[in-house]
Design a protein around this motif. Structure first.
Motif, PDB file in Angstrom:
ATOM      1  N   THR A   1      30.907  28.435  41.541  1.00  0.00           N
ATOM      2  CA  THR A   1      31.215  28.912  40.196  1.00  0.00           C
ATOM      3  C   THR A   1      31.448  30.419  40.209  1.00  0.00           C
ATOM      4  O   THR A   1      32.355  30.919  39.535  1.00  0.00           O
ATOM      5  N   ALA A   2      30.655  31.142  40.968  1.00  0.00           N
ATOM      6  CA  ALA A   2      30.788  32.598  41.023  1.00  0.00           C
ATOM      7  C   ALA A   2      32.085  33.007  41.712  1.00  0.00           C
ATOM      8  O   ALA A   2      32.727  33.979  41.311  1.00  0.00           O
TER       9      ALA A   2
ATOM     10  N   GLY B   1      34.921  31.251  41.823  1.00  0.00           N
ATOM     11  CA  GLY B   1      36.025  30.914  40.937  1.00  0.00           C
ATOM     12  C   GLY B   1      37.068  30.061  41.628  1.00  0.00           C
ATOM     13  O   GLY B   1      36.995  29.781  42.827  1.00  0.00           O
ATOM     14  N   ALA B   2      38.073  29.695  40.851  1.00  0.00           N
ATOM     15  CA  ALA B   2      39.142  28.851  41.373  1.00  0.00           C
ATOM     16  C   ALA B   2      40.088  29.686  42.222  1.00  0.00           C
ATOM     17  O   ALA B   2      40.279  30.868  41.960  1.00  0.00           O
TER      18      ALA B   2
END
Length: 44
Positions: free
Chosen positions: A22-23, A25-26
């Motif tokens: 999550t940190a 990111g995509a």
């Protein structure tokens, strides 16, 4: 009791992996506007 501790460690590792992803990111980029065809079109 050891099984419970092992399950807790595994759960904590999975949670840490989710937080890391999550940190981060995509990845950059765009999706294709064309649909993905998963079946072979039928020939007449």
């Amino acid at each position: 009791m050891r099984a419970l501790i092992a399950a807790g460690i595994g759960l904590a590792a999975a949670f840490a992996l989710v937080l890391t992803m999550t940190a981060v990111g995509a990845p950059p980029g765009e999706t294709s506007p064309k649909p993905l065809h998963t079946t072979v079109p039928a020939h007449p």
